[in-house]
Design a protein around this motif. Structure first.
Motif, PDB file in Angstrom:
ATOM      1  N   GLY A 120       0.884  -1.517  -0.381  1.00  0.00           N
ATOM      2  CA  GLY A 120       0.497   0.199  -0.376  1.00  0.00           C
ATOM      3  C   GLY A 120       0.827   1.634  -0.024  1.00  0.00           C
ATOM      4  N   THR A 121       1.930   0.878   0.890  1.00  0.00           N
ATOM      5  CA  THR A 121       3.025   2.387   0.749  1.00  0.00           C
ATOM      6  C   THR A 121       3.493   2.721  -0.892  1.00  0.00           C
ATOM      7  OG1 THR A 121       2.817   1.805   3.105  1.00  0.00           O
ATOM      8  CG2 THR A 121       4.864   3.846   2.008  1.00  0.00           C
ATOM      9  N   LYS A 122       4.126   1.929  -0.883  1.00  0.00           N
ATOM     10  CA  LYS A 122       4.809   1.720  -2.598  1.00  0.00           C
ATOM     11  C   LYS A 122       3.219   2.223  -3.233  1.00  0.00           C
ATOM     12  CE  LYS A 122       7.813  -1.822  -2.156  1.00  0.00           C
ATOM     13  NZ  LYS A 122       8.227  -3.459  -2.373  1.00  0.00           N
ATOM     14  N   VAL A 123       2.194   1.647  -3.525  1.00  0.00           N
ATOM     15  CA  VAL A 123       2.015   1.931  -4.572  1.00  0.00           C
ATOM     16  C   VAL A 123       0.533   3.473  -3.951  1.00  0.00           C
ATOM     17  CG1 VAL A 123       0.342  -0.193  -5.599  1.00  0.00           C
ATOM     18  CG2 VAL A 123      -0.948   1.117  -3.172  1.00  0.00           C
ATOM     19  N   LEU A 124       1.149   4.019  -3.482  1.00  0.00           N
ATOM     20  CA  LEU A 124       0.625   4.960  -2.798  1.00  0.00           C
ATOM     21  C   LEU A 124       1.387   6.021  -3.124  1.00  0.00           C
ATOM     22  CD1 LEU A 124      -1.464   4.839   0.556  1.00  0.00           C
ATOM     23  CD2 LEU A 124      -2.452   5.424  -1.634  1.00  0.00           C
ATOM     24  N   LYS A 125       2.616   6.031  -3.167  1.00  0.00           N
ATOM     25  CA  LYS A 125       3.228   6.785  -3.470  1.00  0.00           C
ATOM     26  C   LYS A 125       3.685   6.803  -5.308  1.00  0.00           C
ATOM     27  CE  LYS A 125       8.631   6.928  -2.811  1.00  0.00           C
ATOM     28  NZ  LYS A 125       9.999   6.237  -2.596  1.00  0.00           N
ATOM     29  N   LEU A 126       3.323   6.046  -5.814  1.00  0.00           N
ATOM     30  CA  LEU A 126       3.270   6.247  -6.885  1.00  0.00           C
ATOM     31  C   LEU A 126       2.216   6.995  -7.207  1.00  0.00           C
ATOM     32  CD1 LEU A 126       4.851   5.734  -9.531  1.00  0.00           C
ATOM     33  CD2 LEU A 126       3.353   3.644  -9.993  1.00  0.00           C
ATOM     34  N   ALA A 127       0.922   6.874  -6.457  1.00  0.00           N
ATOM     35  CA  ALA A 127      -0.656   7.760  -6.987  1.00  0.00           C
ATOM     36  C   ALA A 127      -0.220   8.903  -6.577  1.00  0.00           C
ATOM     37  CB  ALA A 127      -1.096   7.071  -6.202  1.00  0.00           C
TER      38      ALA A 127
END
Length: 556
Positions: A120-127
Motif C-alpha cells: 500500500g505504501t508503494k502504490v500510494l507513493k506512485l499515485a
C-alpha cells in the motif's frame, strides 16, 4: 596531474550535488506485485451500481466502477485485479493505484503480516507522483494517513488518522457521494467495541441512510448499513436493507452472506440459512475458478453461520453435515483469522450446543494448514470446548490443564496488545473457573464467577467474524442457576440473554424449564410452544419434552 585530479574532483562533486537534488523515484509498476488476471465473476456477474467521478481515460471508467463495486462488497482480490486492468488501459490513472491500496486495507478487521502495508505504501507513493486532480489528491492523501509511518504508529492510531483525513474529503466535496460512503466506512472502523451507546455506528449509519434514496442499488451503502447496525437493539433498523443487499450484488458471496448478520441478530434462522446456502455456493464457484483444489475463506465463514442457524432450529443432522464436509478440506485460501475462527467454532458449537460433553472434551484441531500458534484467540475456542466438556464430565484435572492453556493464550494476546481478543479469552477463563468451582462444591463462588463472565460478555460487542459466542455466558449462567435449584433466578438470566440472542434453542428450552420449575405454567407453555416452532423438524429430546408438556396442558 594536479589539474586532472582537480577536474575529476569537480566532476564527482557535481554528480553528487545533482543526485542530491533529484527527488526519489517512485517504484516502477513491475516492483509492486500487483494482482493480475481475468476478473472472476460468478453467477450473474452483477455487483451493484456505482458511478465514481474520475479524471482517468474514458475507456477505463466502466472497469474502475466495477472495481469500486467489488471493493464495496469486500471482494478484495478481484477488486485489485480490476484496478490493475484500469492501469493497463491508462498507466497514468493515479486513482487506480489508490484503489489497489484500498483493496489491501481491510478496514473492519486487523490483518496479519506487513506485506499489505508495504504494498500500500508503494502504490500510494506512485499515485502521488502522477496525480494532478485536486479531489483525487485528497483521496490519496487520506488513505496515505493509514499507511504512512506504519512501522512506528499503531494500527488503531492509523485507522483514526485515515478517518480524520477522509472526513476532510467528505466535508470538502459535499456532492461526492462516494466520499460520504468511504467516510462512513472509515468512521465505522474507529468504533470502540466497548461502547454500548453505538455512537459511532449510529453516526455512520445516518450518513449512509441520508444518501441511500439517491442510490438504492449501491452495494457499499447497503453493506455498511448492515455492519453499523449488527448489534442487539439496532438490528431491526437494518432488516429492510439486509433483505435487499443480496439482490443488489447477487454475484458476491459476501453480499449473499452479509444479510445473515442481521437475520442472526433477530433470530430469523430460515432467512439466515437461505442467505448462507447462497453465499457458500457462490464461494465454491469462485474457488473452483481460482484454486480448484482449495476452499475460499468466505465459504468457511458462511458455513459457520449455517451451523449456528441449524443448531438454533435443533437440526443437528444438518449442522453435522457441514462439519463432515469441513473435515474433507485440505487447503484454504487465504490463510487468515477468518478461516481459523470458522474451523475452530464449527465443531465446538456442535459439541457444546448439543450437550455432547464427551465430543467436546476430545475435540482436536482441524487438519488444515493453519498456524494456530499465531491465532491464540481462535485456538482458544477449541481449548475452551475441551475444558467445558471435561468439567461437565467430572474430569476436573483435565479441565484445569486446558484452562492453563487459555491463560497462556490470553497472556500472548495481552503481550500483543490485542485487548479485544484477550478479553474474549478471559471470559472463557472465568466461565471454566465457574464450572470448576461448581464441580468442587463451591456454589457461591461458581455463581459469582459466572455472573462476572456474563457481565463481561454483555459489555463487549461481538466481532464481525462470528454469528455469536460459542455459547453465551448469560445462557450458561441460566444453566448453572437451574442446576443449583434456583429456577426463578435462572428464568431471569435466560430471559435477559434471550433479549440479546433471540430464538436460541437452548435459551428458549432453559427458559421453559425454569418457568415450569418456578410454577409459572402459563409462561412455561409459551416457551415450550416457541421451542416447538423452532424445532419443527428436530429430533432433539427437548422438543419431545415440549410436545409432551403441551399435550398434558391441552395447549395443542
Amino acid at each position: 596531474m594536479k589539474n586532472a585530479i582537480r577536474l575529476l574532483t569537480i566532476l564527482i562533486m557535481a554528480f553528487l550535488v545533482g543526485c542530491q537534488g533529484k527527488k526519489p523515484q517512485p517504484p516502477e509498476p513491475s516492483d509492486l506485485g500487483l494482482l493480475r488476471g481475468e476478473i472472476t465473476l460468478c453467477g450473474s456477474g452483477e455487483f451493484g451500481e456505482v458511478s465514481f467521478a474520475l479524471s482517468c481515460n474514458v475507456d477505463a471508467r466502466s472497469t474502475f466502477d466495477l472495481a469500486i463495486s467489488l471493493l464495496h462488497s469486500f471482494e478484495y482480490t478481484e477488486a485489485e485485479k480490476a484496478f490493475v486492468k484500469v492501469l493497463d488501459i491508462d498507466p497514468k490513472c493515479a486513482m487506480a493505484y489508490w484503489g489497489v491500496a484500498m483493496s489491501n486495507y481491510h478496514s473492519l478487521w486487523l490483518q496479519s503480516g506487513t506485506a499489505y502495508l508495504e504494498k500500500g505504501t508503494k502504490v500510494l507513493k506512485l499515485a502521488k507522483s502522477i496525480s494532478t486532480n485536486e479531489r483525487e489528491n485528497a483521496y490519496i492523501k487520506a488513505l496515505s494517513a493509514f499507511y504512512d509511518n506504519w512501522k512506528n504508529i499503531t494500527h488503531q492510531e492509523r485507522v483514526q488518522r485515515f478517518e480524520r483525513e477522509m472526513y476532510k474529503v467528505y466535508k470538502t466535496y459535499t456532492k461526492d457521494e462516494e466520499a460520504a460512503i468511504f467516510y462512513a466506512l472509515a468512521l465505522r472502523a474507529t468504533a470502540d467495541p466497548s461502547d454500548k451507546t453505538y455512537a459511532v455506528q449510529r453516526k455512520s449509519g445516518e450518513i449512509l441512510e441520508s444518501i441511500y434514496p439517491n442510490q438504492p442499488n449501491h452495494p457499499g451503502i447497503a453493506h455498511y448499513i448492515i455492519h453499523n447496525y449488527d448489534y442487539p437493539g439496532l438490528a431491526e433498523l437494518a432488516l429492510p436493507t439486509a433483505r435487499l443487499y443480496a439482490q443488489i450484488a447477487p454475484a458476491s458471496a459476501h453480499a449473499q452472506h452479509m444479510p445473515s448478520h442481521i437475520f442472526t441478530r433477530l433470530g430469523l434462522w430460515d432467512e439466515s440459512i437461505s442467505s448462507n446456502i447462497n453465499s457458500t455456493a457462490s464461494a465454491r464457484c469462485y474457488s473452483k475458478s481460482i484454486a480448484p483444489l482449495a476452499h475460499w475463506d468466505e465459504e468457511l465463514h458462511g458455513m459457520d453461520y449455517l451451523v449456528y442457524a441449524y443448531l438454533q432450529k435443533g437440526d443437528l443432522n444438518k449442522a453435522n453435515e457441514q462439519y463432515e464436509y469441513l473435515k474433507t478440506f485440505k487447503k484454504v485460501f487465504p490463510i487468515n483469522f477468518k478461516v481459523a475462527y470458522s474451523a475452530a467454532a464449527i465443531p465446538a458449537r456442535i459439541a457444546l450446543e448439543s450437550r455432547n460433553w464427551e465430543a467436546a472434551a476430545t475435540l482436536k484441531k482441524p487438519k488444515l494448514e493453519l498456524s494456530w500458534s499465531l491465532m491464540p484467540w481462535q485456538e482458544s475456542i477449541l481449548i475452551y470446548a475441551r475444558a467445558m466438556g471435561s468439567v461437565r464430565l467430572g474430569h476436573i484435572t483435565d479441565s484445569k490443564k486446558e484452562m492453563e492453556k487459555l491463560v497462556a493464550n490470553r497472556k500472548k494476546l495481552m503481550n500483543a496488545e490485542d485487548n479485544y481478543q484477550a478479553n474474549q479469552v478471559n471470559i472463557q477463563i472465568k466461565t471454566i473457573k465457574a464450572w470448576i468451582a461448581l464441580a468442587e462444591d463451591d456454589q457461591i463462588m461458581a455463581i459469582e464467577l459466572m455472573r462476572e463472565a456474563a457481565e463481561m460478555e454483555y459489555n463487549t460487542n461481538k466481532h464481525p467474524v462470528t454469528p455469536g459466542e460459542v455459547i453465551p455466558a448469560g445462557e450458561l449462567l441460566g444453566d448453572m442457576l437451574l442446576q443449583t435449584n434456583q429456577p426463578k433466578e435462572a428464568l431471569a438470566a435466560y430471559e435477559y440473554d434471550l433479549k440479546q440472542h433471540p430464538n436460541r434453542f437452548n435459551g428458549v428450552y432453559g427458559a421453559a424449564t425454569a418457568a415450569k420449575n418456578s410454577g409459572n405454567e402459563k409462561l412455561a407453555a409459551s416457551y415450550y410452544f416457541q421451542l416447538m416452532k423452532l424445532g419443527l423438524n428436530s429430533d432433539r429430546p427437548e422438543v419431545a419434552i415440549a410436545k409432551e408438556y403441551l399435550k398434558k396442558k391441552n395447549n395443542i
